[in-house]
Design a protein around this motif. Structure first.
Motif, PDB file in Angstrom:
ATOM      1  N   ASN A  80      21.896  49.007  37.445  1.00  0.00           N
ATOM      2  CA  ASN A  80      22.940  48.745  38.446  1.00  0.00           C
ATOM      3  C   ASN A  80      22.890  49.713  39.629  1.00  0.00           C
ATOM      4  O   ASN A  80      23.675  49.589  40.563  1.00  0.00           O
TER       5      ASN A  80
ATOM      6  N   SER B 183      27.913  40.274  41.863  1.00  0.00           N
ATOM      7  CA  SER B 183      28.444  41.025  40.734  1.00  0.00           C
ATOM      8  C   SER B 183      28.924  40.002  39.707  1.00  0.00           C
ATOM      9  O   SER B 183      29.803  39.190  39.988  1.00  0.00           O
ATOM     10  N   VAL B 184      28.319  40.026  38.513  1.00  0.00           N
ATOM     11  CA  VAL B 184      28.610  39.036  37.476  1.00  0.00           C
ATOM     12  C   VAL B 184      29.234  39.753  36.286  1.00  0.00           C
ATOM     13  O   VAL B 184      28.613  40.650  35.702  1.00  0.00           O
ATOM     14  N   ALA B 185      30.458  39.347  35.911  1.00  0.00           N
ATOM     15  CA  ALA B 185      31.130  39.948  34.760  1.00  0.00           C
ATOM     16  C   ALA B 185      30.385  39.573  33.483  1.00  0.00           C
ATOM     17  O   ALA B 185      29.909  38.443  33.335  1.00  0.00           O
ATOM     18  N   ARG B 186      30.279  40.526  32.589  1.00  0.00           N
ATOM     19  CA  ARG B 186      29.633  40.281  31.287  1.00  0.00           C
ATOM     20  C   ARG B 186      30.652  39.712  30.313  1.00  0.00           C
ATOM     21  O   ARG B 186      31.790  40.173  30.270  1.00  0.00           O
TER      22      ARG B 186
ATOM     23  N   SER C 237      29.722  45.202  34.855  1.00  0.00           N
ATOM     24  CA  SER C 237      29.197  43.982  35.476  1.00  0.00           C
ATOM     25  C   SER C 237      27.693  44.095  35.647  1.00  0.00           C
ATOM     26  O   SER C 237      27.148  45.197  35.731  1.00  0.00           O
ATOM     27  N   ARG C 238      27.050  42.954  35.716  1.00  0.00           N
ATOM     28  CA  ARG C 238      25.616  42.888  36.000  1.00  0.00           C
ATOM     29  C   ARG C 238      25.484  42.565  37.488  1.00  0.00           C
ATOM     30  O   ARG C 238      26.254  41.778  38.020  1.00  0.00           O
ATOM     31  N   TYR C 239      24.511  43.174  38.159  1.00  0.00           N
ATOM     32  CA  TYR C 239      24.289  42.917  39.576  1.00  0.00           C
ATOM     33  C   TYR C 239      23.000  42.120  39.726  1.00  0.00           C
ATOM     34  O   TYR C 239      21.915  42.643  39.490  1.00  0.00           O
TER      35      TYR C 239
END
Length: 186
Positions: free
Chosen positions: A35, A159-162, A168-170
Motif C-alpha cells: 500500500n 481504495s477497495v475495502a477488504r 484497504s487494498r489499493y
C-alpha cells in the motif's frame, strides 16, 4: 462508485527498508508494504462516468520523469497524532505534477480537501498514541534516507475495502507514463 486517488508507486528498494521500521509504536496500525505510495491528489468517491472523465484528463498530463527521495519522518495531528509517515523531499517537478492532478479535479468540479501538499508515504495510522510517543518514534527514525528513485509513471488508484476488515487494498486502475529522457542511457 470508486474511492480514487492519483499517486506515485514506491519501488521495493525504498519500501522494504521502510517496512523494517514499522515496530515499537503503541496504537499504530501499520500499512502493508504493497500500500506504500506518494499521493498526488485524493479525489474521494466518484461515479463510473466521473472516473472515466478523470482518467481522460489525467491521461493528458504532460510531465517529465523525476527523482524522489525519502528524507526522515513526520506525523499528522497536532495534539492527537493520526498517522506517521516517511517524508519525501520536495521538488518543483513533484509539486507541478501534484498541481496538474489537482487541476484535473477542478476542471471536473470535484471538491478537494483543503490540506497543504505534504509529500509522504504513510507508514501507520494511529489510535490513542500519545503525542510524545509519536514524536519520539519519528525522532528515532529521523535519519532514515533512501537512495533517489525515479518516478516514471503515476497511477489512478482505487481504495477497495477488504471483506472482513483490515487495511484497504489499493488497486491501480490506470497508468500514466511520464516522459523519461534518461531511459536507455542507464
Amino acid at each position: 462508485m470508486y474511492r480514487l486517488f492519483a499517486a506515485l508507486p514506491v519501488p521495493p528498494e525504498v519500501s522494504t527498508p521502510l517496512r523494517k521500521l514499522q515496530k515499537d509504536l503503541p496504537g499504530a496500525s501499520w500499512r502493508p508494504e504493497e500500500n506504500f505510495h506518494v499521493t498526488l491528489c485524493f479525489y474521494g468517491e466518484l461515479s463510473d462516468n466521473r472516473a472515466r472523465d478523470l482518467d481522460e484528463l489525467l491521461g493528458e498530463i504532460d510531465a517529465d520523469a523525476f527523482d524522489l527521495q525519502v528524507e526522515g519522518m513526520g506525523w499528522f495531528g497536532r495534539r492527537e497524532p493520526s498517522a506517521v509517515w516517511a517524508r519525501i523531499r520536495e521538488s518543483d517537478e513533484l509539486r507541478a505534477l501534484a498541481s496538474q492532478c489537482e487541476r484535473a479535479a477542478r476542471r471536473l468540479g470535484i471538491a478537494l480537501e483543503k490540506h497543504p501538499f505534504t509529500p509522504h508515504i504513510t507508514l501507520a495510522y494511529l489510535s490513542g498514541t500519545p503525542l510524545d510517543t509519536a514524536r519520539d518514534w519519528t525522532q528515532a527514525h529521523q535519519g532514515h534516507r533512501s537512495e533517489p528513485f525515479r518516478a516514471r509513471l503515476f497511477h489512478l488508484y482505487a481504495s477497495v475495502a477488504r471483506k472482513g476488515g483490515g487495511p484497504s487494498r489499493y488497486d491501480p486502475m490506470a497508468d500514466y507514463p511520464l516522459r523519461d529522457l534518461t531511459a536507455g542511457f542507464d
